[in-house]
Write a protein that holds these residues in place. Structure first.
Motif, PDB file in Angstrom:
ATOM      1  N   ASP A  81     112.300  47.157  12.888  1.00  0.00           N
ATOM      2  CA  ASP A  81     113.663  46.712  12.604  1.00  0.00           C
ATOM      3  C   ASP A  81     114.564  47.859  12.149  1.00  0.00           C
ATOM      4  OD1 ASP A  81     112.981  44.210  13.321  1.00  0.00           O
ATOM      5  OD2 ASP A  81     112.738  43.422  11.296  1.00  0.00           O
ATOM      6  N   ALA A  82     113.974  49.014  11.782  1.00  0.00           N
ATOM      7  CA  ALA A  82     114.788  50.175  11.395  1.00  0.00           C
ATOM      8  C   ALA A  82     115.500  50.781  12.596  1.00  0.00           C
ATOM      9  CB  ALA A  82     113.909  51.217  10.710  1.00  0.00           C
ATOM     10  N   ASP A  83     115.062  50.435  13.831  1.00  0.00           N
ATOM     11  CA  ASP A  83     115.746  50.848  15.054  1.00  0.00           C
ATOM     12  C   ASP A  83     115.797  52.376  15.198  1.00  0.00           C
ATOM     13  OD1 ASP A  83     116.874  50.164  17.450  1.00  0.00           O
ATOM     14  OD2 ASP A  83     118.926  50.078  16.676  1.00  0.00           O
ATOM     15  N   TYR A  84     114.683  53.038  14.897  1.00  0.00           N
ATOM     16  CA  TYR A  84     114.636  54.495  14.981  1.00  0.00           C
ATOM     17  C   TYR A  84     114.476  54.950  16.430  1.00  0.00           C
ATOM     18  CZ  TYR A  84     114.035  54.814   9.912  1.00  0.00           C
ATOM     19  OH  TYR A  84     114.207  54.742   8.555  1.00  0.00           O
ATOM     20  N   ARG A  85     114.899  56.190  16.674  1.00  0.00           N
ATOM     21  CA  ARG A  85     114.693  56.812  17.981  1.00  0.00           C
ATOM     22  C   ARG A  85     113.343  57.535  17.987  1.00  0.00           C
ATOM     23  NH1 ARG A  85     118.907  57.429  21.527  1.00  0.00           N
ATOM     24  NH2 ARG A  85     120.923  56.624  20.817  1.00  0.00           N
ATOM     25  N   GLN A  86     112.364  56.856  17.565  1.00  0.00           N
ATOM     26  CA  GLN A  86     111.003  57.377  17.606  1.00  0.00           C
ATOM     27  C   GLN A  86     110.050  56.173  17.628  1.00  0.00           C
ATOM     28  OE1 GLN A  86     109.677  59.182  13.849  1.00  0.00           O
ATOM     29  NE2 GLN A  86     111.692  58.693  12.995  1.00  0.00           N
TER      30      GLN A  86
END
Length: 1308
Positions: free
Chosen positions: A744-749
Motif C-alpha cells: 500500500d506504500a506504492d513504492y517504485r520497488q
C-alpha cells in the motif's frame, strides 16, 4: 434486456409449509362418505352367496354384509358412483354380527369397469390391512387422492376357516372437470394479456391420461432464453425450467426434474407446479419434488402465449423433435385461470389448433383396446385352447414386467413330439424347442425387455424356420433357419406352470411370471379374455382381469449416490459398486472423512488417499494428498494455479480475476473439508511494483480474494478477518508505518505481502481479484498455496444444556435414508437428545432411563420404537456414543461399542420423512423432557450441526461442555470438589477438612490435656518396602514429598504445646509449636542437615484465647507462610539442605507420642500437651481431624484422650480459587497424598521379599564357594587375609538407623 432481481430470503423456508397447510385443509374439506349417498344398485360383485349377502348389503354400518360364493377364488365388491369423485380415504367392516371378515384386500379404481388400476401405498405395497373382527371400522387415509368413478375391493385373504364378509365406504368429494382431447396433431394455447409476461410466482395444474409414452404437455418461452416445459418421455414426466443464464459468470439456468414412470396406463395423473422465485414444488400424483433452480435469477420472462398439448410446425422453435401429446387433459389452471373453460366458450385469449374435442375419448382409431390381465401371485396362470395338429405355430401377445425372469408361454406339441417354452431371462426372451429324438433348439431375442414398459412378441414357427419379432420391428426380425417338426397342440399356458396343472402337461421349470399381458393371439385368433374371466373359455387361477398391477419400484430411485436400482416383483436391491458407498441404499461412505481418519486407522505413510468429508452427505468422495506426521495428519488439496501469476493492465473498472481451480474437486466438496477440520490454512502471497493491495488504512481495496460461497474478503494472509490489513499491519512492521500493507506504500520497488489465511470458515480461496496494475510501470504477482487442514473439529463441536432449553435448527429433510450420530454425557437419567416432527412423521432420540437409549420414529405406518440397553449406567458423566440409522430396509441403533440393535423393515416399506417443523436439540417441542448434560459431534446425514454457534445465541445453553461447576455461581469452598449435575451441582467434601452443603462448615475438636490424634500415612513394612524400592530405583516417584500444604485454625490459652507434628521413618520431621512465651514457630528437618529450618511465624502471644488460622505451603525449597491477616511471607531452605521429605510416617495433633528419637527442642513443648481447639486441619488434602471425628472405625487414625467436636469459634478458612500459576498456596497436581495402602504394601512387600530371598540365596552360594577355596588357601599360608572385614563396618553403618529405632522401642 429486462432488469432482474434476487429472490426473497424468507420465503423458501415458508413456501413448503404453506403448500402443505393448503393441501391438508383441502383434504379435510374433501371427506364425505360417498357410498352411503348411492342406491344399493351402485354396488356389484363378482358373485354373492345368497340374496341376504348380496352386494347391496355391502355398505358400511348396514345390518348385514356381502359374501361371495364359496367357489369364487378372487372375489371382489365394486362401487359405481354416480359421478367422478376425488377419493381421500377408504374403510371396511366385516359382516354384521358374524365371524366373517376380510384380513387383506386390494383397492382398485378406474373410470370404466373394464380398466382398473391398483392403488399403491408408499413403498409400492398394493395390499391394505383389513379387519380383526366384524364390527370395528378400519380406515385408511390415502397418501394421495385418486380420481375415478368406479372402485373395487378385492379380497385377498380372510379369517381362516370362515367366509368372506365385507362392508365398505369411500370418502372424498364429487369432482367436476373441464376436459379436452388431443389426438397428437392438435394443441391449445392461451395468450397473455400483455405481449410479454414477467412473473415471480406461478401456479400451474392439470390432470392427464394417455396410452402414449411420449408427448409434449406444456411449453412456453421468452426472448431472453427463459422457458418452462412439461413433457412425457418414455412414460415418465419431465419438467424443464430456465429463469435465465448469466453470460458474465458462465452460470446456466437450466433445471430439469423427472418424476413418475409407467404413466401410459390410461389412468388419470395429477400434476401441479408451484413456483416462487427459484423455489419450485413439482408434484405428480402426490409425490412432491422440491427444486431450487440453477442460475442467479428469480423471474420467469415469457413471450405472448403458453401452449398445451403440443406445438404446430411453425412454432416449434427449440422443440423440433418433440411429438405432440395424445390423450386427455382436464382442468388446466394457469395462475388461477381455467384455460379449457375459456377455450370452450371461444374466448379471444385462447386458440385451438387441429381437432380439439371437449370430451375424453378412451381410444383412438389407431389405438388398440386396452384389456390387460395381471399375474399377481406365484400360483397365477392362464390356459387357453389352440388349434391342434397345425404345421404352423403362431403366437402374438404384449407383456410388461420388471422381474428379470419368468415363464411367458409353454405348449406341448401334438402326439408327444415335443414342446415349446418361452421365458424371460436377464432382459431377453429365451425360446426353446424340444423335439423327440432331435437336438434342442435354443436362442434369444430382444434386450432390456424387463424395464416395465409394454413390449410385444410375435412368434411364427414353420417346418424350416422360426421368426421372432420384438416390439413390431418388422425390419429387424430374429430368423432362425432350422428343420423343425411342427405339430401344434391343443393347450397354451401363459404365466407359469404351477403344481395344480403339472399333471395336465405343463411341466416347465422356469419361475413364474409376474407382470401383465394383453392382446393375446393364438394360432392367429385373438383370445377373448372376457370369456376366460367368466370361465367359458380355458381356465385360470388367481388372475386379475382388466388390470395391470405392475409398478416401478425403482421410481423414485431410493438408491443414493448413483447406486443402480434393480427390482423384482416384491422388492428392489441397490447395486453400489463403483459408487464409493455401501449399505442397502448406498448411503454409507466407504472412505474416512479426512486424512486424520486414515491416521486413526493406523496409516503412517504419506500419499494420495480418497476421502469423503461429508460422509453420507451429497458430496462425492475424492482424492487428496495426506501428509502424515507423528502428531497429526494434514489433508492437502492442490489446485492448477500453483505457479505465480503475473498481472498488468488491470483497473477497478476492469479488474483481473484469477480463478483458483482445484484438482477434480468442486467448491462444495472442498468446503466440506474445512467445515469438518479442526484447523485449516492456505498461503497467499502478493508481490507488487507500484501496485496497491488493500489501500489501507481507510481507502477502498484495490485487490481482494474470494472464498467459500464467492464471498469477498478484504484482509490478507496473517491478518484477522475484516481487518483490511496484512500480516505486517498486525505486527506493526510494515515498510511505511502509515499503511497496513507493504504494497500500500506504492513504492517504485518490489515489495511483498504474504501470510497464512487461517480462518477456516472463509476457505478455500476460489478467486483473486487484482485492480491496480493499469498505471505505467505497475505490475503485480500473486500466488495461492494448497489448502492444508488437520484434525476433527466436528467431533468436538459441543454444547451444554443446563436450564431446560433447546437449540433450534431448520427441519431435517433426509429423504429415503437418515443417519444420526453424536456423543453425550450427563448425570441425569432421562432426557430427549433431539426431536424433529411433521404433520405425520417424526423422529426422536432419547435417554429413556439411566440404562436405555431409545430411537422413536413414524415414517407413515404408526409410531415405533427401537431400544438399546447398556450394561452400566449412562449417567456417569462420561462420554457415550450413539448411532441411529433408518431406511427402507431396516432401522438400527447402536450405543458405544455394543452390537447394533436392528429391526428389519417389512417388504414394500417406504421412508420419506416429511419433517416440516424445526429440529429441536436438547429437548422435545415445547421444552418437554429436557436433557441436562453435554452433546458434541452431532452429525445428521453427514452434515455437522454447529452446536456452539447456536448455543451462543440461546439462553440456557452454553457453548462447549460447560456445566454449573464452571460458572461463577459455584459455591463449593475450602477445597470441596464440585460434582456436575448440569441443571445444578453438588459439593463433595470428602477431600476437604470442612463439611456442609458447600464445604463451609468447620470441623474441629476440643483437646483436653494429654489428648492427641495420630494419623498414620504408611505401615513400617510398606515404608521399608518403598524405601528399598526407592534405593533400587532412585528416580521413581511417590516415596518422597517435595511439597506440602498445611491449613488449620486453633484457639488456646495455655502455652507451650505442639499443634502439629509430622514424623518420618528417617530423621525428617515437620512441627508447628507454641513456645512458652506464646510465639508460633515452624520447624522443618529435611535430610541430615545439623540445624533444622526454623521460622518464627508470630512473635506475639497467640495463646490469647482467640481463634487464629495458619497456612503453610512448601514447593521444593520455597516456603510460603501466612497467619491470620498478616501478609504472605516467602522464604527459602538453604541450598546445603535436602528438599525431600523422606518416608512420612505419622501426623500428630495436640501431642507427640512417637517411637524413636524426638528432637529435644520439640520435647520441651510436648508436655503436658495441647489444651484448646483445633479446626479445619488439612495436610496435602488429608483431613485427619475430620477422619477422627466422623469415622467410627478407621485403621489410619488413633485418638487417645477426650476429644469433643466443636467449631471452636474458628475463623472460616476459604482456600484460594485463583489460577495455579498465580496462587502461592496451590500445590502442583503431582503432589502426593499419604495414607495407609495395605494392598500396595502387601504387593510391594512380596516383591521385596522375593528379591531379598534371591539375594540371600546368591550370598549363601557365594559363601559356600568362597569357604571351600579359603580352607585350601589357609593350609598353605601362615596368616590368611580377611577381606570381608572391610565390608562389615559399611554394612553396619548402612543399617544403623533401623536397629536403633527397634532397640529404643524395647527400652520404652
Amino acid at each position: 434486456m429486462m432488469q432482474r432481481s434476487s429472490p426473497g430470503a424468507a420465503f423458501p423456508l415458508l413456501f413448503p409449509l404453506l403448500l402443505v397447510t393448503v393441501s391438508s385443509r383441502s383434504i379435510e374439506r374433501c371427506n364425505e362418505a360417498l357410498v352411503e349417498q348411492e342406491y344399493s344398485s351402485a354396488l356389484t360383485a363378482s358373485s354373492y352367496y345368497s340374496y341376504s349377502y348380496s352386494p347391496g348389503y355391502g355398505k358400511l354400518y348396514t345390518r348385514g354384509g356381502w359374501s361371495p360364493q364359496l367357489s369364487d377364488r378372487l372375489p371382489w365388491l365394486q362401487i359405481n358412483l354416480s359421478q367422478r369423485s376425488k377419493i381421500t380415504a377408504i374403510a371396511t367392516q366385516g359382516t354384521y354380527n358374524s365371524y366373517d371378515w376380510v384380513t387383506k384386500y386390494l383397492f382398485l379404481y378406474g373410470d370404466r369397469a373394464d380398466n382398473w388400476k391398483p392403488f399403491y401405498q408408499q413403498g409400492h405395497n398394493w395390499t391394505f390391512a383389513g379387519n380383526r373382527n366384524s364390527d370395528d371400522v378400519v380406515r385408511h387415509e390415502l397418501w394421495r387422492p385418486v380420481l375415478a368413478r368406479s372402485f373395487r375391493f378385492v379380497a385377498i385373504s380372510w379369517r381362516p376357516g370362515h367366509y368372506v364378509g365385507l362392508r365398505v365406504e369411500v370418502y372424498g368429494c364429487h369432482y367436476d372437470s373441464d376436459m379436452v382431447f388431443f389426438d397428437g396433431n392438435s394443441s391449445l394455447s392461451y395468450r397473455f394479456q400483455d405481449r410479454n409476461t414477467r412473473t415471480l410466482f406461478d401456479s400451474i395444474s392439470f390432470n392427464f391420461k394417455t396410452m402414449a409414452q411420449d408427448g409434449l404437455l406444456l411449453h412456453s418461452e421468452g426472448e431472453e432464453g427463459d422457458y418452462i416445459t412439461v413433457e412425457l418421455q418414455g412414460a415418465k414426466l419431465l419438467f424443464h425450467i430456465n429463469l435465465g443464464s448469466s453470460n458474465i459468470h458462465s452460470v446456466s439456468g437450466e433445471t430439469s426434474v423427472t418424476l413418475g414412470s409407467l404413466l401410459d396406463d390410461q389412468h388419470w395423473h395429477m400434476v401441479e407446479i408451484e413456483r416462487y422465485g427459484q423455489d419450485v414444488n413439482f408434484t405428480l400424483d402426490g409425490h412432491v419434488e422440491r427444486v431450487h433452480t440453477n442460475g442467479d435469477f428469480d423471474h420467469l420472462d415469457l413471450n405472448s402465449m403458453i401452449f398445451f398439448g403440443g406445438l404446430n410446425t411453425t412454432e416449434r422453435l427449440r422443440l423440433v423433435d418433440k411429438p405432440n401429446f395424445r390423450g386427455c387433459v382436464e382442468n388446466i389452471m394457469y395462475n388461477n385461470i381455467s384455460v379449457i373453460d375459456l377455450a370452450r366458450t371461444g374466448h379471444l385469449q385462447t386458440q385451438s389448433l387441429g381437432d380439439i374435442r371437449f370430451r375424453c375419448h378412451e381410444f383412438l382409431y389407431k389405438d388398440k383396446p386396452y384389456y390387460p390381465i395381471t399375474f399377481a401371485t406365484p400360483a397365477s396362470f392362464i390356459q387357453v385352447p389352440g388349434l391342434p395338429m397345425q404345421n404352423q405355430l403362431a403366437v402374438n401377445f404384449s407383456f410388461r414386467s420388471s422381474d428379470t425372469s419368468g415363464l411367458l408361454l409353454f405348449s406341448n406339441f401334438s402326439d408327444g413330439i415335443g414342446w415349446l417354452e418361452m421365458g424371460l431371462s436377464e432382459g431377453q426372451i429365451n425360446i426353446s424347442f424340444q423335439q423327440t429324438g432331435r437336438k434342442r433348439l435354443e436362442f434369444a431375442a430382444g434386450y432390456n425387455l424387463t424395464d416395465g414398459h409394454w413390449h410385444s412378441v410375435q412368434l411364427l414357427a414353420r417346418m424350416d424356420s422360426v421368426i421372432v419379432v420384438i416390439d413390431e420391428r418388422e425390419d429387424s426380425p430374429v430368423r432362425i433357419n432350422h428343420a423343425l417338426r411342427v405339430q401344434t397342440g391343443d393347450q397354451y399356458y401363459f404365466g407359469g406352470c404351477p403344481a395344480t396343472v403339472r399333471n395336465l402337461g405343463c411341466f416347465s421349470n422356469v419361475s413364474m411370471f409376474h407382470g401383465c399381458m394383453q392382446r393375446i393371439h393364438v394360432d392367429n385368433y385373438l383370445v377373448d379374455l372376457e370369456l376366460v374371466k367368466r370361465r367359458r373359455l380355458g381356465r385360470y387361477a388367481e388372475m386379475l382381469f382388466n388390470t395391470c398391477g405392475v409398478t416401478d419400484r425403482c421410481t423414485p430411485n431410493l438408491c443414493e449416490h448413483g447406486g443402480i436400482c434393480l427390482q423384482t416383483s416384491e422388492n428392489f436391491v441397490c447395486d453400489c459398486e463403483r459408487t464409493g458407498y455401501k449399505g442397502p441404499t448406498c448411503h454409507n461412505s466407504l472412505y474416512p472423512e479426512s486424512c486424520d481418519g486414515y491416521r486413526k486407522l493406523g496409516v503412517r505413510t504419506s500419499g494420495n488417499y480418497t476421502i469423503d468429508p461429508d460422509g453420507s452427505g451429497p458430496s462425492r468422495p475424492f482424492t487428496v494428498h495426506c501428509t502424515m506426521t507423528e502428531e497429526k495428519a494434514w489433508t492437502v488439496v492442490y489446485h492448477l494455479q500453483q505457479q505465480e501469476t503475473k498481472v498488468t493492465g488491470s483497473t477497478l473498472e476492469k479488474p483481473f480475476v484469477g480463478q483458483i481451480k482445484y484438482y477434480n474437486n468442486t467448491e462444495e466438496e472442498i468446503s466440506a473439508i474445512t467445515l469438518a477440520a479442526e484447523y485449516c490454512e492456505q498461503m497467499i502471497s502478493f508481490s507488487c511494483y507500484r501496485s496497491r493491495l488493500l489501500n489501507s488504512p481507510a481507502g477502498l481495496p484495490f485487490s481482494w480474494w474470494l472464498g467459500r460461497g464467492s464471498e469477498k474478503h478484504f484482509y490478507w494472509g496473517g491478518a484477522s478477518p475484516g481487518s483490511q490489513r496484512c500480516s505486517c499491519g498486525m505486527e506493526r512492521t510494515c515498510t511505511d508505518p502509515k499503511y497496513y500493507c507493504n504494497c500500500d506504500a506504492d513504492y517504485r520497488q518490489w515489495k511483498y505481502d504474504r501470510g497464512l489465511l487461517t480462518y477456516k470458515e472463509d476457505l478455500p480461496v476460489t478467486k483473486v481479484v487484482v485492480g491496480d496494475t493499469g498505471r505505467s510501470g505497475s505490475e503485480a504477482r500473486f500466488n495461492v498455496g494448497p489448502l492444508r487442514c488437520y484434525g476433527d473439529g466436528g467431533s468436538w463441536n459441543s454444547a451444554s444444556f443446563v436450564h431446560g432449553n433447546y437449540l433450534m435448527f431448520p427441519s431435517f429433510n433426509p429423504g429415503p435414508s437418515a443417519d444420526i450420530s453424536f456423543y453425550f454425557k450427563t448425570t441425569s437419567s432421562y432426557g430427549v437428545f433431539l426431536e424433529n416432527s411433521g404433520y405425520r412423521n417424526f423422529i426422536q432420540l432419547e435417554l429413556k432411563s439411566e440404562l436405555v437409549v431409545a430411537f422413536s420414529f413414524d415414517v407413515g405406518d404408526g409410531p415405533q420404537e427401537l431400544q438399546v440397553e447398556a450394561a452400566a449406567p449412562l449417567n456417569d458423566d462420561a462420554w457415550h456414543f450413539v448411532e441411529a440409522e433408518i431406511n427402507v430396509k431396516f432401522t438400527r441403533l447402536r450405543l458405544d461399542e455394543l452390537p447394533w440393535k436392528v429391526r428389519e423393515a417389512p417388504p414394500q416399506s417406504y421412508v420419506s420423512l416429511k419433517l416440516e417443523k424445526p429440529l429441536f436439540v436438547g429437548a422435545a417441542e415445547y421444552r418437554l423432557n429436557a436433557f441436562f448434560g453435554c452433546l458434541r459431534g452431532l452429525r445428521m446425514n453427514g452434515e455437522i450441526l454447529n452446536l456452539e454457534r447456536e448455543a451462543n445465541m440461546t439462553e440456557g445453553v452454553n457453548a462447549g461442555c460447560v456445566g454449573q461447576c464452571s460458572g461463577p455461581e459455584m459455591l463449593c469452598q475450602n477445597g470441596g470438589r464440585c460434582i456436575e449435575r448440569y441443571s445444578t451441582y453438588k459439593c463433595d467434601c470428602n477431600a476437604s477438612a470442612f463439611d456442609g452443603p458447600f464445604c463451609n462448615k468447620v470441623i474441629g475438636g476440643y483437646f483436653e490435656p494429654g489428648t492427641y490424634v495420630r494419623y498414620g500415612f504408611q505401615s513400617p513394612f510398606t515404608a521399608a518396602a518403598r524405601a528399598f524400592a526407592n534405593m533400587m530405583v532412585p528416580l521413581s516417584h511417590g516415596f518422597n514429598s517435595t511439597s506440602e500444604e498445611i491449613v488449620f485454625s486453633f484457639k488456646t490459652s495455655q502455652p507451650p504445646s505442639v499443634l502439629m507434628y509430622i514424623s518420618s521413618y528417617s530423621r525428617d520431621y515437620l512441627a508447628v509449636i507454641i513456645k512458652h512465651d506464646g510465639s508460633l514457630v515452624l520447624r522443618y528437618q529435611l535430610g541430615s542437615f545439623a540445624n533444622p529450618y526454623t521460622r518464627i511465624l508470630v512473635k506475639e502471644n497467640v495463646a490469647d484465647g482467640k481463634a487464629h488460622w495458619v497456612n503453610i505451603t512448601r514447593q521444593d525449597r520455597d516456603i510460603y507462610t501466612q497467619v491470620d491477616e498478616y501478609p504472605i511471607v516467602r522464604d527459602r531452605i538453604s541450598l546445603w539442605g535436602d528438599k525431600n521429605f523422606d518416608s512420612p510416617r505419622s501426623l500428630f495433633l495436640g501431642r507427640v507420642m512417637e517411637v524413636g528419637v524426638l528432637d529435644p527442642e520439640i520435647q520441651r513443648f510436648n508436655t503436658p500437651g495441647f489444651t484448646g481447639c483445633l479446626a479445619g486441619v488439612s495436610f496435602n488434602g488429608i483431613a485427619p481431624l475430620k477422619v477422627a471425628l466422623r469415622t467410627d472405625t478407621n485403621r489410619t487414625v488413633e485418638v487417645l484422650g477426650e476429644l469433643v467436636e466443636s467449631n471452636c469459634g474458628s475463623l472460616p478458612i476459604i482456600l484460594s480459587s485463583v489460577l495455579l500459576e498465580e496462587d502461592p498456596w496451590a500445590l502442583h497436581p503431582d503432589t502426593p497424598r499419604f495414607g495407609y495402602d495395605y494392598l500396595t504394601g502387601v504387593i510391594i512387600g512380596a516383591i521385596v521379599a522375593v528379591i531379598l530371598f534371591t539375594i540371600l540365596a546368591l550370598l549363601v552360594l557365594l559363601f559356600l564357594y568362597y569357604y571351600r577355596h579359603k580352607g585350601s588357601y589357609h593350609t598353605n599360608e601362615a596368616k590368611p587375609l580377611e577381606p570381608a572385614n572391610s565390608a562389615k563396618p559399611i554394612s553396619l553403618k548402612k543399617d544403623q538407623n533401623l536397629p536403633q529405632i527397634l532397640e529404643e522401642t524395647k527400652t520404652e
